[in-house]
Write a protein that holds these residues in place. Structure first.
Motif, PDB file in Angstrom:
ATOM      1  N   THR A 113       0.805  -1.222   0.000  1.00  0.00           N
ATOM      2  CA  THR A 113       0.000   0.000   0.000  1.00  0.00           C
ATOM      3  C   THR A 113       0.844   1.280   0.000  1.00  0.00           C
ATOM      4  OG1 THR A 113      -0.140  -0.273   2.388  1.00  0.00           O
ATOM      5  CG2 THR A 113      -2.046  -0.972   1.096  1.00  0.00           C
ATOM      6  N   ALA A 114       2.140   1.151  -0.182  1.00  0.00           N
ATOM      7  CA  ALA A 114       3.006   2.342  -0.149  1.00  0.00           C
ATOM      8  C   ALA A 114       2.520   3.377  -1.152  1.00  0.00           C
ATOM      9  CB  ALA A 114       4.445   1.948  -0.454  1.00  0.00           C
ATOM     10  N   SER A 115       2.653   4.648  -0.798  1.00  0.00           N
ATOM     11  CA  SER A 115       2.276   5.700  -1.749  1.00  0.00           C
ATOM     12  C   SER A 115       3.402   5.948  -2.746  1.00  0.00           C
ATOM     13  CB  SER A 115       1.903   6.993  -1.001  1.00  0.00           C
ATOM     14  OG  SER A 115       2.775   7.230   0.078  1.00  0.00           O
ATOM     15  N   ASP A 116       4.609   5.575  -2.365  1.00  0.00           N
ATOM     16  CA  ASP A 116       5.762   5.756  -3.241  1.00  0.00           C
ATOM     17  C   ASP A 116       5.829   4.620  -4.275  1.00  0.00           C
ATOM     18  OD1 ASP A 116       8.456   6.976  -3.844  1.00  0.00           O
ATOM     19  OD2 ASP A 116       9.079   4.944  -3.287  1.00  0.00           O
ATOM     20  N   ARG A 117       5.909   5.012  -5.549  1.00  0.00           N
ATOM     21  CA  ARG A 117       5.863   4.006  -6.609  1.00  0.00           C
ATOM     22  C   ARG A 117       7.044   3.034  -6.538  1.00  0.00           C
ATOM     23  NH1 ARG A 117       3.106   3.132 -11.121  1.00  0.00           N
ATOM     24  NH2 ARG A 117       1.902   5.033 -10.808  1.00  0.00           N
ATOM     25  N   ALA A 118       8.223   3.558  -6.241  1.00  0.00           N
ATOM     26  CA  ALA A 118       9.398   2.688  -6.176  1.00  0.00           C
ATOM     27  C   ALA A 118       9.242   1.651  -5.061  1.00  0.00           C
ATOM     28  CB  ALA A 118      10.659   3.534  -5.951  1.00  0.00           C
ATOM     29  N   GLU A 119       8.647   2.099  -3.959  1.00  0.00           N
ATOM     30  CA  GLU A 119       8.405   1.154  -2.854  1.00  0.00           C
ATOM     31  C   GLU A 119       7.403   0.085  -3.271  1.00  0.00           C
ATOM     32  OE1 GLU A 119       7.519   2.012   1.410  1.00  0.00           O
ATOM     33  OE2 GLU A 119       8.309   3.988   0.886  1.00  0.00           O
ATOM     34  N   ARG A 120       6.409   0.497  -4.037  1.00  0.00           N
ATOM     35  CA  ARG A 120       5.414  -0.489  -4.483  1.00  0.00           C
ATOM     36  C   ARG A 120       6.063  -1.484  -5.432  1.00  0.00           C
ATOM     37  NH1 ARG A 120       1.962   3.752  -5.060  1.00  0.00           N
ATOM     38  NH2 ARG A 120       1.568   3.502  -7.283  1.00  0.00           N
ATOM     39  N   THR A 121       6.980  -1.000  -6.273  1.00  0.00           N
ATOM     40  CA  THR A 121       7.686  -1.911  -7.173  1.00  0.00           C
ATOM     41  C   THR A 121       8.506  -2.920  -6.373  1.00  0.00           C
ATOM     42  OG1 THR A 121       7.790  -0.186  -8.865  1.00  0.00           O
ATOM     43  CG2 THR A 121       9.345  -2.016  -9.079  1.00  0.00           C
ATOM     44  N   ARG A 122       9.187  -2.420  -5.347  1.00  0.00           N
ATOM     45  CA  ARG A 122       9.940  -3.341  -4.482  1.00  0.00           C
ATOM     46  C   ARG A 122       9.015  -4.370  -3.827  1.00  0.00           C
ATOM     47  NH1 ARG A 122      13.021   1.257  -3.511  1.00  0.00           N
ATOM     48  NH2 ARG A 122      11.848   1.893  -1.658  1.00  0.00           N
ATOM     49  N   ALA A 123       7.840  -3.912  -3.402  1.00  0.00           N
ATOM     50  CA  ALA A 123       6.889  -4.833  -2.774  1.00  0.00           C
ATOM     51  C   ALA A 123       6.437  -5.895  -3.778  1.00  0.00           C
ATOM     52  CB  ALA A 123       5.685  -4.065  -2.221  1.00  0.00           C
ATOM     53  N   HIS A 124       6.187  -5.450  -5.019  1.00  0.00           N
ATOM     54  CA  HIS A 124       5.779  -6.402  -6.062  1.00  0.00           C
ATOM     55  C   HIS A 124       6.863  -7.467  -6.269  1.00  0.00           C
ATOM     56  CE1 HIS A 124       3.822  -7.881  -9.687  1.00  0.00           C
ATOM     57  NE2 HIS A 124       4.985  -7.791 -10.320  1.00  0.00           N
ATOM     58  N   GLU A 125       8.095  -7.003  -6.325  1.00  0.00           N
ATOM     59  CA  GLU A 125       9.197  -7.957  -6.543  1.00  0.00           C
ATOM     60  C   GLU A 125       9.328  -8.911  -5.361  1.00  0.00           C
ATOM     61  OE1 GLU A 125      12.337  -5.236  -7.410  1.00  0.00           O
ATOM     62  OE2 GLU A 125      11.580  -4.851  -9.445  1.00  0.00           O
ATOM     63  N   ASP A 126       9.125  -8.396  -4.169  1.00  0.00           N
ATOM     64  CA  ASP A 126       9.177  -9.266  -3.002  1.00  0.00           C
ATOM     65  C   ASP A 126       8.030 -10.281  -3.023  1.00  0.00           C
ATOM     66  OD1 ASP A 126      10.399  -9.958  -0.416  1.00  0.00           O
ATOM     67  OD2 ASP A 126       8.453  -9.328   0.390  1.00  0.00           O
ATOM     68  N   ASN A 127       6.890  -9.843  -3.528  1.00  0.00           N
ATOM     69  CA  ASN A 127       5.764 -10.777  -3.630  1.00  0.00           C
ATOM     70  C   ASN A 127       6.022 -11.854  -4.695  1.00  0.00           C
ATOM     71  OD1 ASN A 127       3.372 -10.257  -1.800  1.00  0.00           O
ATOM     72  ND2 ASN A 127       3.869  -8.174  -2.433  1.00  0.00           N
ATOM     73  N   LEU A 128       6.746 -11.499  -5.736  1.00  0.00           N
ATOM     74  CA  LEU A 128       7.130 -12.529  -6.720  1.00  0.00           C
ATOM     75  C   LEU A 128       8.017 -13.573  -6.050  1.00  0.00           C
ATOM     76  CD1 LEU A 128       7.896 -10.357  -9.892  1.00  0.00           C
ATOM     77  CD2 LEU A 128       5.817 -11.658  -9.369  1.00  0.00           C
ATOM     78  N   ARG A 129       8.938 -13.111  -5.206  1.00  0.00           N
ATOM     79  CA  ARG A 129       9.772 -14.073  -4.463  1.00  0.00           C
ATOM     80  C   ARG A 129       8.916 -14.927  -3.524  1.00  0.00           C
ATOM     81  NH1 ARG A 129      13.286  -9.604  -4.681  1.00  0.00           N
ATOM     82  NH2 ARG A 129      12.578  -8.781  -2.678  1.00  0.00           N
ATOM     83  N   ALA A 130       7.928 -14.303  -2.905  1.00  0.00           N
ATOM     84  CA  ALA A 130       7.051 -15.068  -2.007  1.00  0.00           C
ATOM     85  C   ALA A 130       6.296 -16.140  -2.791  1.00  0.00           C
ATOM     86  CB  ALA A 130       6.063 -14.126  -1.303  1.00  0.00           C
ATOM     87  N   LEU A 131       5.887 -15.798  -4.007  1.00  0.00           N
ATOM     88  CA  LEU A 131       5.210 -16.793  -4.850  1.00  0.00           C
ATOM     89  C   LEU A 131       6.159 -17.928  -5.213  1.00  0.00           C
ATOM     90  CD1 LEU A 131       3.079 -14.472  -7.160  1.00  0.00           C
ATOM     91  CD2 LEU A 131       2.189 -16.257  -5.629  1.00  0.00           C
ATOM     92  N   ASP A 132       7.412 -17.567  -5.541  1.00  0.00           N
ATOM     93  CA  ASP A 132       8.419 -18.610  -5.807  1.00  0.00           C
ATOM     94  C   ASP A 132       8.558 -19.535  -4.600  1.00  0.00           C
ATOM     95  OD1 ASP A 132       9.047 -17.783  -8.370  1.00  0.00           O
ATOM     96  OD2 ASP A 132      10.700 -16.480  -7.718  1.00  0.00           O
ATOM     97  N   GLU A 133       8.613 -18.927  -3.437  1.00  0.00           N
ATOM     98  CA  GLU A 133       8.779 -19.725  -2.217  1.00  0.00           C
ATOM     99  C   GLU A 133       7.572 -20.636  -1.983  1.00  0.00           C
ATOM    100  OE1 GLU A 133      11.110 -15.865  -0.492  1.00  0.00           O
ATOM    101  OE2 GLU A 133       9.556 -16.740   0.787  1.00  0.00           O
ATOM    102  N   ALA A 134       6.384 -20.075  -2.199  1.00  0.00           N
ATOM    103  CA  ALA A 134       5.179 -20.894  -2.024  1.00  0.00           C
ATOM    104  C   ALA A 134       5.207 -22.094  -2.964  1.00  0.00           C
ATOM    105  CB  ALA A 134       3.921 -20.041  -2.256  1.00  0.00           C
ATOM    106  N   ALA A 135       5.551 -21.808  -4.226  1.00  0.00           N
ATOM    107  CA  ALA A 135       5.625 -22.911  -5.195  1.00  0.00           C
ATOM    108  C   ALA A 135       6.700 -23.903  -4.782  1.00  0.00           C
ATOM    109  CB  ALA A 135       5.905 -22.351  -6.596  1.00  0.00           C
TER     110      ALA A 135
END
Lengths: 297, 297
Positions: free
Chosen positions: B90-112
């Motif tokens: 929910t960050a208002s800063d776009r760069a922070e949101r991009t970092r969050a998205h990338e971290d969520n991709l890693r979380a998906l990798d981990e889940a898989a």
């Protein structure tokens, strides 16, 4: 000298509005905000700060009696914006519910005696050991219905106060404005209304639409902030406007757009606010009000 | 010797189910319930108690790495009921949101990599100083949408966890199951589901109807209790089933009626639970589960 706001201790952003300032024309001191003052002190404090209204609580009124309380308030030239509080009618025991009903009749008498149009109803929580939330909610709705005739006779509107879910178990089983309106709309607007309180409702999905739906049923607009971290005692978690997360301009615009023209009560439960000198608390709340709330009414 | 439940200290109502007891067939230990155990200890504890599943958290998984974690869990014969947690987007800063998205991709990798079907998403709170709750909610919905393609490729379902409004400011801006479903229903059920957690949802008006609406979208059923008085640290307010106000039989019947056939995770955040020996915590949660939850599945 720098003026500090209470309880944040940060420098005030705006000057304290002086008595007679037209921006104070709708600001009301809810008595619990200055919890260590008795009724006379609270009235004097409100008058000294130039506030035109006060929200009274039954316990400090009872200390002097309704007639004396009415005289104190009238002599000071204040309006009574609301009386807190009736309700607490979710007991599973029928005899207890009967006692609650009778106490609510007394609360209505007191509201009429004080000359206020609104009795704030706090629904009550789950009885000890009872986990039937739907049942408790149904009992609250029934108890409200049972009070309506007495309210009408006295010219007082019942104000259902939906409460933040943090209190759903122990204080208020009606958790959203939508839920409160589902009950209120079974009656005429002058019979049953709702109390719109920023602390309780700021998080509700679609709350601005619900405020519009409430329209003339809004019997009281109460403001204070949702602060984090949440104080250790969740009953003392209500913060000064501007110290937390509530969007007061947007929320206030929604209330104004719904047609609300009544007083705005500041109702804060917070250990540091209660520990501070009352006149400084009122000065802070007046500053925050003219900064965050009043321009949007 | 009388067996005492944790943290209440009251005598156990039922015997501790032994390993192999068929009533344990769907009980999962969420790793945070035994927060002082590392991954290996938690897996051993679950196995010793006869539990067939575990809900993992990313931090203890990272301590050993996904491959080792997967081997530990597989060797023990456990299912991974879910991975906690992605989100916080929910960050208002776009760069922070991009970092969050990338971290969520890693979380998906981990889940898989861990072989679980569900990644739990905690939406995140309001950015510091930002009071636009609707904006934060919109950003959460956008971020979920952006994750869907990656989730589908990995065979993982995103599980939106609506959170008790007590956390709306600092942790989870999605506050009701209805609100989570409004987002989830923009996607197929195997893409975006919901986490149904008793602590977060017990108070929601009409929650049983929302659970029915959720149907096959329920990717995880998590249980713990809403206790009062609320502990001083609101993040450690999640109690043992039966110690608070949640109606587990009724809630569980609603989840079962919606068609949920997955594991039931016990996820408790409570200082006294975390301070107690893990094996005793698991024994208590297994007793409370077979008493209050399992008969209603």
């Amino acid at each position: 000298m720098t003026v500090l706001d209470i309880p944040s201790g940060i420098p005030a952003h705006v000057d304290t509005p002086a008595p007679g300032d037209p921006r104070l024309a709708r600001l009301s001191l809810n008595q619990r905000t200055t919890a260590n003052w008795d009724l006379r002190e609270a009235v004097e404090g409100a008058v000294a700060a130039g506030l035109p209204a006060i929200g009274l609580w039954r316990e400090p009124v009872a200390e002097v009696g309704v007639d004396v309380a009415r005289r104190i308030v009238d002599d000071a030239g204040l309006r009574v914006s609301s009386l807190c509080r009736g309700g607490f009618f979710t007991a599973s025991d029928r005899a207890e519910r009967t006692r609650a009903h009778e106490d609510n009749l007394r609360a209505l008498d007191e509201a009429a005696g004080l000359g206020t149009k609104a009795l704030v109803l706090v629904p009550g929580g789950l009885p000890a050991g009872d986990k039937d939330l739907a049942g408790a909610r149904a009992r609250a709705a029934e108890a409200i219905a049972a009070l309506v005739p007495a309210a009408v006779v006295r010219g007082v509107t019942l104000g259902i106060e939906p409460m933040n879910p943090i209190y759903a178990a122990d204080r208020g089983v009606i958790s959203t404005l939508a839920q409160a309106l589902d009950i209120a709309e079974q009656f005429a607007p002058h019979e049953v209304g709702v109390v719109v309180d920023t602390f309780h409702l700021w998080w509700e999905p679609g709350v601005y639409a619900q405020i519009a739906r409430a329209g003339e049923r809004i019997v009281s607009y109460q403001v204070c902030d949702w602060i984090t971290p949440l104080p250790a005692d969740s009953l003392l978690a209500r913060g000064m406007m501007g110290d937390g997360h509530v969007d007061f301009p947007a929320f206030t615009r929604a209330v104004a757009a719904a047609g609300y023209t009544g007083d705005v009560e500041v109702e804060i439960f917070h250990a540091d606010v209660w520990a501070a000198p009352g006149d400084q608390v009122i000065a802070t709340m007046a500053r925050r009000y003219v900064e965050l709330v009043q321009p949007h009414l």
